[in-house]
Design a protein around this motif. Sequence first.
Motif, PDB file in Angstrom:
ATOM      1  N   VAL A  38     -35.366 -81.177 -44.388  1.00  0.00           N
ATOM      2  CA  VAL A  38     -34.890 -79.799 -44.509  1.00  0.00           C
ATOM      3  C   VAL A  38     -36.079 -78.838 -44.593  1.00  0.00           C
ATOM      4  O   VAL A  38     -36.126 -77.837 -43.874  1.00  0.00           O
ATOM      5  N   HIS A  39     -37.041 -79.140 -45.438  1.00  0.00           N
ATOM      6  CA  HIS A  39     -38.201 -78.262 -45.576  1.00  0.00           C
ATOM      7  C   HIS A  39     -39.013 -78.196 -44.286  1.00  0.00           C
ATOM      8  O   HIS A  39     -39.433 -77.118 -43.863  1.00  0.00           O
ATOM      9  N   ASP A  40     -39.233 -79.329 -43.654  1.00  0.00           N
ATOM     10  CA  ASP A  40     -40.071 -79.360 -42.457  1.00  0.00           C
ATOM     11  C   ASP A  40     -39.382 -78.700 -41.256  1.00  0.00           C
ATOM     12  O   ASP A  40     -40.023 -77.975 -40.489  1.00  0.00           O
ATOM     13  N   LEU A  41     -38.083 -78.946 -41.083  1.00  0.00           N
ATOM     14  CA  LEU A  41     -37.371 -78.319 -39.969  1.00  0.00           C
ATOM     15  C   LEU A  41     -37.232 -76.814 -40.191  1.00  0.00           C
ATOM     16  O   LEU A  41     -37.321 -76.033 -39.234  1.00  0.00           O
ATOM     17  N   SER A  42     -37.047 -76.413 -41.436  1.00  0.00           N
ATOM     18  CA  SER A  42     -36.990 -74.979 -41.753  1.00  0.00           C
ATOM     19  C   SER A  42     -38.339 -74.324 -41.483  1.00  0.00           C
ATOM     20  O   SER A  42     -38.409 -73.206 -40.955  1.00  0.00           O
ATOM     21  N   ALA A  43     -39.415 -75.014 -41.851  1.00  0.00           N
ATOM     22  CA  ALA A  43     -40.759 -74.487 -41.605  1.00  0.00           C
ATOM     23  C   ALA A  43     -41.043 -74.366 -40.109  1.00  0.00           C
ATOM     24  O   ALA A  43     -41.867 -73.541 -39.693  1.00  0.00           O
ATOM     25  N   ALA A  44     -40.343 -75.170 -39.312  1.00  0.00           N
ATOM     26  CA  ALA A  44     -40.511 -75.101 -37.856  1.00  0.00           C
ATOM     27  C   ALA A  44     -39.704 -73.958 -37.250  1.00  0.00           C
ATOM     28  O   ALA A  44     -39.697 -73.778 -36.034  1.00  0.00           O
ATOM     29  N   GLY A  45     -38.997 -73.200 -38.118  1.00  0.00           N
ATOM     30  CA  GLY A  45     -38.284 -72.016 -37.638  1.00  0.00           C
ATOM     31  C   GLY A  45     -36.808 -72.221 -37.357  1.00  0.00           C
ATOM     32  O   GLY A  45     -36.161 -71.330 -36.809  1.00  0.00           O
ATOM     33  N   MET A  46     -36.259 -73.353 -37.739  1.00  0.00           N
ATOM     34  CA  MET A  46     -34.833 -73.600 -37.497  1.00  0.00           C
ATOM     35  C   MET A  46     -33.996 -72.953 -38.594  1.00  0.00           C
ATOM     36  O   MET A  46     -34.400 -72.897 -39.744  1.00  0.00           O
ATOM     37  N   THR A  47     -32.810 -72.463 -38.205  1.00  0.00           N
ATOM     38  CA  THR A  47     -31.901 -71.825 -39.158  1.00  0.00           C
ATOM     39  C   THR A  47     -31.223 -72.893 -40.023  1.00  0.00           C
ATOM     40  O   THR A  47     -31.144 -74.065 -39.620  1.00  0.00           O
ATOM     41  N   PRO A  48     -30.715 -72.501 -41.207  1.00  0.00           N
ATOM     42  CA  PRO A  48     -30.002 -73.467 -42.041  1.00  0.00           C
ATOM     43  C   PRO A  48     -28.826 -74.133 -41.322  1.00  0.00           C
ATOM     44  O   PRO A  48     -28.575 -75.325 -41.507  1.00  0.00           O
ATOM     45  N   SER A  49     -28.140 -73.390 -40.477  1.00  0.00           N
ATOM     46  CA  SER A  49     -27.008 -73.981 -39.735  1.00  0.00           C
ATOM     47  C   SER A  49     -27.480 -75.076 -38.785  1.00  0.00           C
ATOM     48  O   SER A  49     -26.857 -76.127 -38.673  1.00  0.00           O
ATOM     49  N   ARG A  50     -28.588 -74.810 -38.103  1.00  0.00           N
ATOM     50  CA  ARG A  50     -29.127 -75.790 -37.154  1.00  0.00           C
ATOM     51  C   ARG A  50     -29.662 -77.021 -37.889  1.00  0.00           C
ATOM     52  O   ARG A  50     -29.423 -78.155 -37.472  1.00  0.00           O
ATOM     53  N   VAL A  51     -30.369 -76.797 -38.986  1.00  0.00           N
ATOM     54  CA  VAL A  51     -30.887 -77.911 -39.779  1.00  0.00           C
ATOM     55  C   VAL A  51     -29.726 -78.758 -40.282  1.00  0.00           C
ATOM     56  O   VAL A  51     -29.758 -79.984 -40.212  1.00  0.00           O
ATOM     57  N   ALA A  52     -28.681 -78.100 -40.785  1.00  0.00           N
ATOM     58  CA  ALA A  52     -27.506 -78.819 -41.286  1.00  0.00           C
ATOM     59  C   ALA A  52     -26.865 -79.667 -40.198  1.00  0.00           C
ATOM     60  O   ALA A  52     -26.492 -80.814 -40.431  1.00  0.00           O
ATOM     61  N   GLU A  53     -26.761 -79.107 -39.008  1.00  0.00           N
ATOM     62  CA  GLU A  53     -26.175 -79.846 -37.896  1.00  0.00           C
ATOM     63  C   GLU A  53     -27.009 -81.086 -37.561  1.00  0.00           C
ATOM     64  O   GLU A  53     -26.473 -82.165 -37.332  1.00  0.00           O
ATOM     65  N   LEU A  54     -28.328 -80.938 -37.586  1.00  0.00           N
ATOM     66  CA  LEU A  54     -29.203 -82.050 -37.215  1.00  0.00           C
ATOM     67  C   LEU A  54     -29.237 -83.158 -38.266  1.00  0.00           C
ATOM     68  O   LEU A  54     -29.272 -84.334 -37.912  1.00  0.00           O
ATOM     69  N   VAL A  55     -29.236 -82.797 -39.552  1.00  0.00           N
ATOM     70  CA  VAL A  55     -29.332 -83.832 -40.584  1.00  0.00           C
ATOM     71  C   VAL A  55     -27.973 -84.281 -41.102  1.00  0.00           C
ATOM     72  O   VAL A  55     -27.895 -85.181 -41.930  1.00  0.00           O
ATOM     73  N   GLY A  56     -26.904 -83.652 -40.635  1.00  0.00           N
ATOM     74  CA  GLY A  56     -25.566 -84.100 -40.991  1.00  0.00           C
ATOM     75  C   GLY A  56     -25.112 -83.660 -42.374  1.00  0.00           C
ATOM     76  O   GLY A  56     -24.552 -84.462 -43.126  1.00  0.00           O
ATOM     77  N   THR A  57     -25.332 -82.395 -42.698  1.00  0.00           N
ATOM     78  CA  THR A  57     -24.903 -81.856 -43.986  1.00  0.00           C
ATOM     79  C   THR A  57     -24.384 -80.443 -43.764  1.00  0.00           C
ATOM     80  O   THR A  57     -24.136 -80.042 -42.636  1.00  0.00           O
ATOM     81  N   THR A  58     -24.212 -79.688 -44.832  1.00  0.00           N
ATOM     82  CA  THR A  58     -23.709 -78.326 -44.714  1.00  0.00           C
ATOM     83  C   THR A  58     -24.851 -77.318 -44.854  1.00  0.00           C
ATOM     84  O   THR A  58     -25.872 -77.612 -45.476  1.00  0.00           O
TER      85      THR A  58
END
Length: 77
Positions: A38-58
């Motif tokens: 979550v921290h690394d994907l967010s640091a890469a500029g991804m939105t919380p919705s996109r990160v959630a979709e990729l890691v399988g959470t909300t």
Amino acid sequence: MAAPSVVPQPVEPGSVDELVRVAVLFLRYQGIPQGVLVHDLSAAGMTPSRVAELVGTTPNTVSQQKRKPRPSWPKAA
């Protein structure tokens, strides 16, 4: 009752989006904690919705994990 996860959208075979999803799945299978992803994907500029979709959470779970310090990874042996 658990909160429903974000439902992944269908992807076009061979697309960059499909490659990103496979890469994140690989990282999950390597045992990297969700908080680190979550921290690394967010640091890469991804939105919380996109990160959630990729890691399988909300998105709410992603936002909560971003408020906490990034877990140390890899753990010292």
